[in-house]
Design a protein around this motif. Structure first.
Motif, PDB file in Angstrom:
ATOM      1  N   VAL A  91     176.711  94.681  25.573  1.00 19.79           N
ATOM      2  CA  VAL A  91     176.202  95.522  24.487  1.00 19.79           C
ATOM      3  C   VAL A  91     174.681  95.490  24.462  1.00 19.79           C
ATOM      4  O   VAL A  91     174.029  96.535  24.294  1.00 19.79           O
ATOM      5  N   GLY A  92     174.105  94.300  24.683  1.00 16.67           N
ATOM      6  CA  GLY A  92     172.650  94.199  24.686  1.00 16.67           C
ATOM      7  C   GLY A  92     172.029  95.029  25.784  1.00 16.67           C
ATOM      8  O   GLY A  92     171.066  95.777  25.559  1.00 16.67           O
ATOM      9  N   VAL A  93     172.596  94.931  26.978  1.00 19.44           N
ATOM     10  CA  VAL A  93     172.051  95.690  28.111  1.00 19.44           C
ATOM     11  C   VAL A  93     172.219  97.180  27.888  1.00 19.44           C
ATOM     12  O   VAL A  93     171.300  97.982  28.130  1.00 19.44           O
ATOM     13  N   ARG A  94     173.379  97.571  27.376  1.00 18.15           N
ATOM     14  CA  ARG A  94     173.645  98.998  27.140  1.00 18.15           C
ATOM     15  C   ARG A  94     172.681  99.551  26.095  1.00 18.15           C
ATOM     16  O   ARG A  94     172.105 100.638  26.280  1.00 18.15           O
ATOM     17  N   ASN A  95     172.472  98.806  24.999  1.00 22.06           N
ATOM     18  CA  ASN A  95     171.531  99.267  23.981  1.00 22.06           C
ATOM     19  C   ASN A  95     170.146  99.443  24.570  1.00 22.06           C
ATOM     20  O   ASN A  95     169.458 100.423  24.280  1.00 22.06           O
ATOM     21  N   LYS A  96     169.769  98.493  25.405  1.00 24.28           N
ATOM     22  CA  LYS A  96     168.426  98.560  25.988  1.00 24.28           C
ATOM     23  C   LYS A  96     168.315  99.770  26.914  1.00 24.28           C
ATOM     24  O   LYS A  96     167.296 100.476  26.918  1.00 24.28           O
TER      25      LYS A  96
ATOM     26  N   ALA B 108     187.973  59.330  19.163  1.00 21.00           N
ATOM     27  CA  ALA B 108     188.484  60.576  19.752  1.00 21.00           C
ATOM     28  C   ALA B 108     188.105  61.763  18.895  1.00 21.00           C
ATOM     29  O   ALA B 108     187.674  62.809  19.402  1.00 21.00           O
ATOM     30  N   SER B 109     188.237  61.619  17.576  1.00 21.27           N
ATOM     31  CA  SER B 109     187.965  62.770  16.715  1.00 21.27           C
ATOM     32  C   SER B 109     186.476  63.098  16.698  1.00 21.27           C
ATOM     33  O   SER B 109     186.088  64.269  16.710  1.00 21.27           O
ATOM     34  N   ARG B 110     185.620  62.056  16.691  1.00 17.81           N
ATOM     35  CA  ARG B 110     184.171  62.322  16.749  1.00 17.81           C
ATOM     36  C   ARG B 110     183.791  62.964  18.083  1.00 17.81           C
ATOM     37  O   ARG B 110     182.921  63.838  18.135  1.00 17.81           O
ATOM     38  N   SER B 111     184.436  62.501  19.135  1.00 13.94           N
ATOM     39  CA  SER B 111     184.120  63.048  20.452  1.00 13.94           C
ATOM     40  C   SER B 111     184.544  64.519  20.527  1.00 13.94           C
ATOM     41  O   SER B 111     183.831  65.361  21.094  1.00 13.94           O
ATOM     42  N   TYR B 112     185.702  64.810  19.937  1.00 17.55           N
ATOM     43  CA  TYR B 112     186.167  66.200  19.882  1.00 17.55           C
ATOM     44  C   TYR B 112     185.163  67.050  19.110  1.00 17.55           C
ATOM     45  O   TYR B 112     184.767  68.133  19.547  1.00 17.55           O
ATOM     46  N   GLN B 113     184.721  66.516  17.970  1.00 18.27           N
ATOM     47  CA  GLN B 113     183.739  67.251  17.162  1.00 18.27           C
ATOM     48  C   GLN B 113     182.453  67.468  17.940  1.00 18.27           C
ATOM     49  O   GLN B 113     181.825  68.529  17.837  1.00 18.27           O
ATOM     50  N   ALA B 114     182.053  66.446  18.704  1.00 18.27           N
ATOM     51  CA  ALA B 114     180.805  66.578  19.469  1.00 18.27           C
ATOM     52  C   ALA B 114     180.923  67.694  20.490  1.00 18.27           C
ATOM     53  O   ALA B 114     180.003  68.508  20.665  1.00 18.27           O
ATOM     54  N   ASN B 115     182.084  67.765  21.162  1.00 18.83           N
ATOM     55  CA  ASN B 115     182.277  68.832  22.150  1.00 18.83           C
ATOM     56  C   ASN B 115     182.298  70.201  21.485  1.00 18.83           C
ATOM     57  O   ASN B 115     181.738  71.164  22.005  1.00 18.83           O
ATOM     58  N   ALA B 116     182.955  70.269  20.306  1.00 22.07           N
ATOM     59  CA  ALA B 116     183.009  71.548  19.589  1.00 22.07           C
ATOM     60  C   ALA B 116     181.619  71.947  19.128  1.00 22.07           C
ATOM     61  O   ALA B 116     181.245  73.127  19.200  1.00 22.07           O
ATOM     62  N   ALA B 117     180.822  70.953  18.676  1.00 17.95           N
ATOM     63  CA  ALA B 117     179.463  71.254  18.236  1.00 17.95           C
ATOM     64  C   ALA B 117     178.630  71.761  19.400  1.00 17.95           C
ATOM     65  O   ALA B 117     177.824  72.683  19.251  1.00 17.95           O
ATOM     66  N   LEU B 118     178.853  71.160  20.572  1.00 14.85           N
ATOM     67  CA  LEU B 118     178.107  71.618  21.749  1.00 14.85           C
ATOM     68  C   LEU B 118     178.461  73.061  22.085  1.00 14.85           C
ATOM     69  O   LEU B 118     177.575  73.873  22.377  1.00 14.85           O
ATOM     70  N   LEU B 119     179.749  73.375  22.000  1.00 16.55           N
ATOM     71  CA  LEU B 119     180.185  74.745  22.303  1.00 16.55           C
ATOM     72  C   LEU B 119     179.521  75.729  21.343  1.00 16.55           C
ATOM     73  O   LEU B 119     178.982  76.770  21.758  1.00 16.55           O
ATOM     74  N   ARG B 120     179.548  75.369  20.045  1.00 19.98           N
ATOM     75  CA  ARG B 120     178.969  76.265  19.040  1.00 19.98           C
ATOM     76  C   ARG B 120     177.462  76.416  19.273  1.00 19.98           C
ATOM     77  O   ARG B 120     176.926  77.520  19.214  1.00 19.98           O
ATOM     78  N   ARG B 121     176.801  75.288  19.546  1.00 18.82           N
ATOM     79  CA  ARG B 121     175.357  75.328  19.749  1.00 18.82           C
ATOM     80  C   ARG B 121     175.012  76.162  20.985  1.00 18.82           C
ATOM     81  O   ARG B 121     174.047  76.910  21.000  1.00 18.82           O
ATOM     82  N   TYR B 122     175.828  76.031  22.019  1.00 20.13           N
ATOM     83  CA  TYR B 122     175.550  76.801  23.234  1.00 20.13           C
ATOM     84  C   TYR B 122     175.727  78.295  22.976  1.00 20.13           C
ATOM     85  O   TYR B 122     174.939  79.114  23.463  1.00 20.13           O
ATOM     86  N   GLN B 123     176.784  78.631  22.215  1.00 14.98           N
ATOM     87  CA  GLN B 123     176.974  80.050  21.894  1.00 14.98           C
ATOM     88  C   GLN B 123     175.785  80.594  21.120  1.00 14.98           C
ATOM     89  O   GLN B 123     175.317  81.710  21.366  1.00 14.98           O
ATOM     90  N   ARG B 124     175.272  79.777  20.181  1.00 10.81           N
ATOM     91  CA  ARG B 124     174.115  80.216  19.405  1.00 10.81           C
ATOM     92  C   ARG B 124     172.901  80.377  20.331  1.00 10.81           C
ATOM     93  O   ARG B 124     172.094  81.284  20.152  1.00 10.81           O
ATOM     94  N   MET B 125     172.802  79.481  21.306  1.00  7.51           N
ATOM     95  CA  MET B 125     171.687  79.561  22.255  1.00  7.51           C
ATOM     96  C   MET B 125     171.729  80.869  23.033  1.00  7.51           C
ATOM     97  O   MET B 125     170.709  81.549  23.206  1.00  7.51           O
ATOM     98  N   LEU B 130     170.019  86.615  23.814  1.00  9.91           N
ATOM     99  CA  LEU B 130     170.311  88.046  23.765  1.00  9.91           C
ATOM    100  C   LEU B 130     169.487  88.746  22.703  1.00  9.91           C
ATOM    101  O   LEU B 130     169.243  89.954  22.803  1.00  9.91           O
ATOM    102  N   GLU B 131     169.072  87.999  21.663  1.00  6.16           N
ATOM    103  CA  GLU B 131     168.188  88.596  20.665  1.00  6.16           C
ATOM    104  C   GLU B 131     166.910  89.102  21.316  1.00  6.16           C
ATOM    105  O   GLU B 131     166.317  90.077  20.872  1.00  6.16           O
ATOM    106  N   LEU B 132     166.494  88.413  22.398  1.00  7.91           N
ATOM    107  CA  LEU B 132     165.262  88.809  23.063  1.00  7.91           C
ATOM    108  C   LEU B 132     165.385  90.196  23.690  1.00  7.91           C
ATOM    109  O   LEU B 132     164.388  90.843  23.968  1.00  7.91           O
ATOM    110  N   LEU B 133     166.618  90.635  23.924  1.00  5.38           N
ATOM    111  CA  LEU B 133     166.805  91.956  24.534  1.00  5.38           C
ATOM    112  C   LEU B 133     166.447  93.066  23.567  1.00  5.38           C
ATOM    113  O   LEU B 133     166.131  94.165  23.982  1.00  5.38           O
ATOM    114  N   ARG B 134     166.572  92.772  22.269  1.00  6.09           N
ATOM    115  CA  ARG B 134     166.407  93.855  21.304  1.00  6.09           C
ATOM    116  C   ARG B 134     164.952  94.246  21.131  1.00  6.09           C
ATOM    117  O   ARG B 134     164.072  93.456  21.376  1.00  6.09           O
TER     118      ARG B 134
END
Lengths: 109, 134
Positions: A91-96, B108-125, B130-134
């Motif tokens: 979507v980002g690439v397409r918008n751009k 185990a539960s903290r480790s699971y949470q840590a992995n989930a937090a990493l996944l969420r943080r990576y998605q945010r990253m 992608l915000e830079l594309l706009r």
């Protein structure tokens, strides 16, 4: 598993195929001038099918989870996360691309 | 050692979540069978341990390599009234210690949470990128 190239080299590097046929012969456009834009569109078109693959994989894993074929919820998370990220890239690439096209078309000549 | 895969962190974090989920399954089995005197074959339940292994050398996810029995001695409880008691009045009980299992569960539960937090943080990253594309 897709492995998309995060830099935009494919978008700006002109591939030789396709453009010469479209270029008007003897026109003002020199045959050696190659459009990066067409290649960008083509690359985006190819990326669409990969995004579609990931979306279908994520759909299939959700279906498997709901029908009880697979009870590993983490694989669903993985598939959905990948589909989400790749779709956002698309979507980002397409918008751009569309923005660039519009800006070019609105250029006063 | 390839680290340029966009979905690498997703796969690795998910493998960690999966491994910790299986670890939690083993812990729940240990806790549920903490007082199981007969786990088939007349033997008391033997505590299970999860052994983790890296998927490949270098940057990689994690998998549960094997689930093995804890070789520590079974508990001997004095219960002379029990029909299964031996001549000295003792019965053999599983080598599961609930406080230790609770600690393993927390890990185990903290480790699971840590992995989930990493996944969420990576998605945010990735979204930030992608915000830079706009």
């Amino acid at each position: 598993m897709i492995n998309f190239d995060p830099n935009v080299r494919p978008l700006v590097s002109p591939a030789a195929s396709g453009w010469e046929k479209i270029a008007p012969e003897g026109g003002s456009v020199a045959p050696s001038a190659k459009s990066g834009f067409l290649n960008a569109i083509e690359a985006a078109g190819k990326y669409v099918s990969r995004v579609d693959d990931l979306q279908q994989a994520s759909d299939a894993s959700i279906q498997d989870l709901l029908t009880g074929k697979n009870n590993d919820i983490t694989s669903v998370v993985s598939a959905v996360a990948k589909a989400d990220v790749s779709f956002k890239v698309l979507v980002g690439v397409r918008n751009k691309l569309i923005e660039a096209y519009k800006q070019t078309m609105n250029m006063p000549l | 050692m390839k680290v340029d895969n966009t979905f690498g962190p997703v796969d690795i974090a998910v493998s960690g979540m999966r491994a910790q989920g299986q670890h939690m399954e083993v812990i729940s089995s240990n806790i549920a069978n903490a007082r199981t005197a007969d786990a088939g074959g007349g033997q008391p339940y033997r505590r299970l341990e999860t052994i983790l292994r890296a998927q490949t050398e270098g940057v990689s996810g994690v998998v549960v390599d094997q689930i093995v029995g804890d070789q520590s001695p079974m508990q001997r409880l004095y219960d002379p009234g029990n029909p299964q008691a031996d001549a000295s009045g003792h019965i053999t009980m599983p080598n599961v210690h609930l406080p230790a299992e609770m600690m393993n569960l927390s890990i185990a539960s903290r480790s699971y949470q840590a992995n989930a937090a990493l996944l969420r943080r990576y998605q945010r990253m990735v979204e930030t990128t992608l915000e830079l594309l706009r």
